[in-house]
Design a protein around this motif. Structure first.
Motif, PDB file in Angstrom:
ATOM      1  N   GLU A 125      28.058  -5.448 -21.079  1.00  0.00           N
ATOM      2  CA  GLU A 125      28.657  -4.504 -22.031  1.00  0.00           C
ATOM      3  C   GLU A 125      27.566  -3.704 -22.729  1.00  0.00           C
ATOM      4  OE1 GLU A 125      32.151  -4.461 -25.435  1.00  0.00           O
ATOM      5  OE2 GLU A 125      31.192  -6.350 -24.914  1.00  0.00           O
ATOM      6  N   LYS A 126      26.489  -4.369 -23.109  1.00  0.00           N
ATOM      7  CA  LYS A 126      25.365  -3.676 -23.750  1.00  0.00           C
ATOM      8  C   LYS A 126      24.707  -2.694 -22.772  1.00  0.00           C
ATOM      9  CE  LYS A 126      21.035  -4.378 -26.289  1.00  0.00           C
ATOM     10  NZ  LYS A 126      20.334  -3.304 -25.566  1.00  0.00           N
ATOM     11  N   MET A 127      24.561  -3.107 -21.510  1.00  0.00           N
ATOM     12  CA  MET A 127      23.946  -2.232 -20.519  1.00  0.00           C
ATOM     13  C   MET A 127      24.761  -0.955 -20.319  1.00  0.00           C
ATOM     14  SD  MET A 127      22.677  -5.007 -17.637  1.00  0.00           S
ATOM     15  CE  MET A 127      22.006  -3.776 -16.538  1.00  0.00           C
ATOM     16  N   LEU A 128      26.081  -1.101 -20.286  1.00  0.00           N
ATOM     17  CA  LEU A 128      26.946   0.061 -20.122  1.00  0.00           C
ATOM     18  C   LEU A 128      26.882   0.983 -21.333  1.00  0.00           C
ATOM     19  CD1 LEU A 128      30.134  -1.398 -18.406  1.00  0.00           C
ATOM     20  CD2 LEU A 128      28.685   0.417 -17.531  1.00  0.00           C
ATOM     21  N   LYS A 129      26.916   0.396 -22.511  1.00  0.00           N
ATOM     22  CA  LYS A 129      26.847   1.201 -23.733  1.00  0.00           C
ATOM     23  C   LYS A 129      25.514   1.939 -23.809  1.00  0.00           C
ATOM     24  CE  LYS A 129      29.151   1.458 -26.922  1.00  0.00           C
ATOM     25  NZ  LYS A 129      30.097   2.544 -27.270  1.00  0.00           N
ATOM     26  N   ASP A 130      24.428   1.243 -23.493  1.00  0.00           N
ATOM     27  CA  ASP A 130      23.104   1.875 -23.513  1.00  0.00           C
ATOM     28  C   ASP A 130      23.039   3.009 -22.497  1.00  0.00           C
ATOM     29  OD1 ASP A 130      22.324   0.120 -25.447  1.00  0.00           O
ATOM     30  OD2 ASP A 130      21.151  -1.179 -24.119  1.00  0.00           O
ATOM     31  N   PHE A 131      23.656   2.796 -21.324  1.00  0.00           N
ATOM     32  CA  PHE A 131      23.650   3.813 -20.271  1.00  0.00           C
ATOM     33  C   PHE A 131      24.338   5.085 -20.752  1.00  0.00           C
ATOM     34  CE2 PHE A 131      26.000   5.933 -16.859  1.00  0.00           C
ATOM     35  CZ  PHE A 131      24.969   6.292 -16.013  1.00  0.00           C
ATOM     36  N   TYR A 132      25.530   4.952 -21.294  1.00  0.00           N
ATOM     37  CA  TYR A 132      26.276   6.130 -21.713  1.00  0.00           C
ATOM     38  C   TYR A 132      25.702   6.773 -22.974  1.00  0.00           C
ATOM     39  CZ  TYR A 132      29.764   5.044 -18.192  1.00  0.00           C
ATOM     40  OH  TYR A 132      30.392   4.818 -16.999  1.00  0.00           O
ATOM     41  N   ASP A 133      25.093   5.976 -23.841  1.00  0.00           N
ATOM     42  CA  ASP A 133      24.496   6.526 -25.062  1.00  0.00           C
ATOM     43  C   ASP A 133      23.180   7.250 -24.780  1.00  0.00           C
ATOM     44  OD1 ASP A 133      26.589   5.539 -26.530  1.00  0.00           O
ATOM     45  OD2 ASP A 133      25.513   3.760 -27.239  1.00  0.00           O
ATOM     46  N   ALA A 134      22.608   7.021 -23.585  1.00  0.00           N
ATOM     47  CA  ALA A 134      21.299   7.592 -23.267  1.00  0.00           C
ATOM     48  C   ALA A 134      21.359   9.088 -22.976  1.00  0.00           C
ATOM     49  CB  ALA A 134      20.690   6.859 -22.066  1.00  0.00           C
ATOM     50  N   ASN A 135      22.558   9.614 -22.714  1.00  0.00           N
ATOM     51  CA  ASN A 135      22.671  11.024 -22.350  1.00  0.00           C
ATOM     52  C   ASN A 135      23.810  11.681 -23.127  1.00  0.00           C
ATOM     53  OD1 ASN A 135      23.010  13.534 -21.109  1.00  0.00           O
ATOM     54  ND2 ASN A 135      22.385  12.766 -19.110  1.00  0.00           N
ATOM     55  N   ASP A 136      23.447  12.579 -24.034  1.00  0.00           N
ATOM     56  CA  ASP A 136      24.470  13.321 -24.787  1.00  0.00           C
ATOM     57  C   ASP A 136      24.343  14.828 -24.530  1.00  0.00           C
ATOM     58  OD1 ASP A 136      22.240  14.092 -26.205  1.00  0.00           O
ATOM     59  OD2 ASP A 136      22.960  13.449 -28.162  1.00  0.00           O
ATOM     60  N   ASN A 137      23.701  15.154 -23.403  1.00  0.00           N
ATOM     61  CA  ASN A 137      23.451  16.549 -23.059  1.00  0.00           C
ATOM     62  C   ASN A 137      23.998  16.827 -21.659  1.00  0.00           C
ATOM     63  OD1 ASN A 137      22.429  19.183 -23.237  1.00  0.00           O
ATOM     64  ND2 ASN A 137      20.430  18.584 -22.420  1.00  0.00           N
ATOM     65  N   PRO A 138      25.312  16.994 -21.515  1.00  0.00           N
ATOM     66  CA  PRO A 138      25.913  17.156 -20.193  1.00  0.00           C
ATOM     67  C   PRO A 138      25.536  18.466 -19.518  1.00  0.00           C
ATOM     68  CG  PRO A 138      27.530  17.622 -21.889  1.00  0.00           C
ATOM     69  CD  PRO A 138      26.315  17.088 -22.598  1.00  0.00           C
TER      70      PRO A 138
END
Length: 300
Positions: free
Chosen positions: A275-288
């Protein structure tokens, strides 16, 4: 699209492999340089590929596919021993979780991404009917070994500069880009957020659309569910906020306390880590790549 739902099912990779039809492709390697955070100067790079077959093309992050042979060895060792091994320690995670498929000859563009729907992984996709309005200029430049010509367009809220070559007679390119009289060799937005450059190519005689992990994962071979773009974006946005929202109610205490085969790690500990790995993955990119469309509020 390449989906990180694989993180959720690594402990059950004890299934037998399946046989899939193979075809040939022309594989083009594009190095993607991008800015993951819009307010940061940090730049990252990842290798992506565009596989062109006679019927369609497939664009994706190459990270999973590049590790196919390593993963196959590790999974087969788990199958033989019956002992779980945390493969995340030896894997490099992809930067992007989607795939883009373009179906010939009409160039139907479909973006696909994976997510969890309860205990069932699923593939969600939408058709993008964007028609690129290219302005082909007279400017020419040599990039690598290719003689290229410049073209410009606007897409996804950004202005793009592309260089294509008629030496490679494919009206295709990385991500969703297509429609020029030759393969796109380089394309970048004028803000320096995303830039793809062709770095090499090869013929793949045994091309397969699915990576090894997809082929042996529950839901990995399932059919894509196509929805409207609005539905897709809202569903994926909800998933990114809480990837375990639909599966959490099914994770009973007695299940979470169980140990994985041949391991001191409990299912609960593994789920928390993933769950932490997924959250970190999605939080790492906020510039689509494509900026969100700002919808005007209706006047009362």
């Amino acid at each position: 699209m390449k989906s990180l739902k694989k993180l959720l099912i690594l402990p059950v990779l004890m299934f037998g492999t399946m046989v899939f039809a193979q075809t040939a492709s022309n594989r083009f390697f594009y190095e993607l340089t991008f800015k993951p955070k819009k307010d940061s100067a940090k730049i990252e790079k990842v290798m992506t590929t565009l596989d062109i077959t006679k019927d369609k093309s497939l664009y994706r992050d190459f990270t999973w596919v590049a590790q196919d042979s390593i993963m196959k060895v590790q999974v087969e060792a788990m199958q033989k021993s019956g002992i779980f091994k945390d493969m995340s320690k030896s894997m490099t995670m992809p930067k992007f979780a989607y795939k883009v498929e373009k179906v010939y000859p009409d160039m139907k563009v479909i973006l696909e991404e994976g997510l969890q729907n309860g205990m069932t992984p699923m593939k969600l996709g939408y058709v993008d009917n964007t028609k690129f309005n290219w302005n082909i200029t007279s400017e020419k430049v040599k990039i690598g070994t290719y003689n290229t010509q410049k073209a410009t367009t606007e897409f996804g809220g950004r202005k793009w500069n592309a260089w294509f070559t008629s030496d490679l007679p494919f009206q295709d390119g990385p991500y969703k880009f297509n429609g020029l009289p030759g393969l796109i060799v380089k394309i970048e937005d004028d803000g320096g957020n995303y830039s793809w450059e062709l770095k090499g190519n090869k013929k793949v005689d045994n091309f397969e659309e699915l990576s090894y992990i997809e082929k042996i994962s529950p839901g990995g071979t399932s059919k894509r569910v196509e929805v409207s773009r609005d539905k897709f974006e809202s569903t994926i946005a909800d998933f990114k906020k809480d990837p375990f929202a639909t599966i959490r109610p099914m994770l009973k205490p007695e299940m979470m306390s169980q140990k994985l085969p041949g391991s001191d790690v409990s299912i609960g500990e593994m789920v928390k880590k993933q769950e932490k790995m997924l959250k970190d993955f999605y939080d790492a990119n906020d510039n689509p790549i494509e900026l969100p469309v700002v919808k005007e509020k209706k006047k009362k």
